[in-house]
Design an enzyme around this catalytic site. Structure first.
Site: not given
Length: 379
Positions: A49, A243, A245, A271-272, A275, A313, A316, A354, A356
């Site tokens: 990430s 992930g 970006g 996370c990503l 989104q 982490n 966005y 996260h 984990e």
């Protein structure tokens, strides 16, 4: 002490520093963010990430425990480098087999020390994450400014295609056991497809620990092939990984996710992935000022009212109006942003933090078991 080369750092706001290099000697450009974790620098470094970013550690002492083969979260380091106050050459840990310096150099990654990381962190909190350049080759502010101005910004680059697996593979190991000094092999009852946008090994281990056999597939997946396999009962659910970006860069994946959502397949995302689910359903993500990066972030479970300390982490976030189609299950207690969603009338849940950890507390790890229970209901 080693003979550390000089290094120079320039931020797009005009700040300029002279420091020392303890990693690869080169020139690199990326976005600078700060991380508040007190431990786990190796796991943080190898989290995909962070692709395209420099990590400024607010913890001043880095390198004390060296590095080891167990705390690697991916195949390489995808971050541009790290910025630290003090680098400790002498390391001591019963698992370590090389220094952080050796680890960075072996992965061609920059390590800069001798910086006022407190000042950098306060600057990022005030002005927000920004682009920067670090170099052991160019020493003038003017040259670094010129090179930085010619480089694309992180939100213009698709780093997912860099960090994602190129081939499908199976993951079978669970958590690492310090009793046996090996990975556990739990029994599995359900099969899950994990779409790799930059997945961490500790996520895969937690999925196995929750009773899933895991098949990891690349980011450029074909939705129709997955739908056909699901209808043939080849697997039971889908996991969307973390992930790097801006999620809006992944236009093809968003379209493919829309197809998966329409077929009522159970989906668990973090996370990503969290989104991307929002974008696939027409809800625009937005960039936070400096993001959440660290292993000490409090969130509240709105159902139980319990507070959990989590690993984060991301930079966005999903918008508030997504409450039209999803129940908000968790909120961040630092800034009130959304941390968890349970979509209405569909077997889909997603989380910004996260569960984990790796590094960080495992207070949210029960989410993996919660998804297992969700699959039981959709049999």
């Amino acid at each position: 002490m080693s003979d550390f080369k000089k290094a120079w750092v320039y931020l797009e706001n005009g700040m300029f520093f002279e420091a020392r290099s303890f990693g690869a000697n080169k020139t690199a450009i990326g976005e600078i963010v700060f991380n508040t974790s007190l431990t786990g620098y190796q796991e943080i470094l190898t989290d995909p990430s962070y692709a395209g970013q420099f990590i400024c550690f607010s913890m001043p002492e880095i390198g004390i425990v060296g590095t080891n083969p167990q705390d690697i979260e991916s195949s390489s380091i995808f971050a541009k480098g790290i910025l630290v106050r003090h680098y400790n050459e002498k390391y001591s840990n019963f698992r370590s087999n090389k220094s952080l310096q050796e680890f960075l150099i072996s992965h061609d990654t920059m390590g800069i020390f001798g910086l006022d990381t407190r000042l950098l962190t306060k600057t990022l909190r005030t002005q927000g994450a920004m682009m920067m350049i670090a170099s052991t080759e160019y020493s003038t502010k003017e040259k670094l400014k010129e090179l930085l101005s010619q480089s694309p910004r992180i939100e213009e680059i698709d780093y997912v295609k860099v960090v994602s697996t190129k081939e499908t593979y199976s993951h079978k190991e669970g958590r690492f056991s310090f009793k046996t000094m090996d990975y556990t092999l739990p029994q599995t009852k359900k099969k899950i497809l994990a779409i790799d946008f930059g997945i961490k090994k500790s996520i895969l281990r937690e999925l196995v620990n929750a009773g899933f056999s895991v098949e990891v597939i690349p980011h450029n997946f074909n939705a129709q092939a997955i739908i056909t396999a699901y209808q043939a009962k080849a697997f039971d659910g889908i996991f969307l990984s973390n992930g790097p970006g801006d999620p809006k860069v992944l236009k093809t994946q968003i379209i493919e996710l829309q197809k998966l959502i329409s077929h009522n397949i159970p989906i668990f995302a973090i996370c990503l992935g969290h989104q991307l689910l929002a974008l696939a359903q027409g809800y625009e993500t937005y960039k936070l000022k400096f993001g959440h990066h660290g292993g000490n972030h409090p969130i509240q479970n709105l159902h139980t009212k319990k507070i959990e300390i989590t690993a984060q982490n991301h930079i966005y976030s999903v918008p508030e109006d997504i409450a039209k189609i999803a129940t908000i299950t968790h909120r961040n207690l630092f800034d009130g942003t959304i941390e968890g969603l349970l979509y209405k009338n569909t077997p889909i849940c997603s989380f910004q933090h996260h569960p984990e950890a790796g590094p960080g507390p495992l207070e949210s790890s029960a989410l993996f078991n919660e998804f297992s229970k969700l699959l039981q209901k959709t049999k």
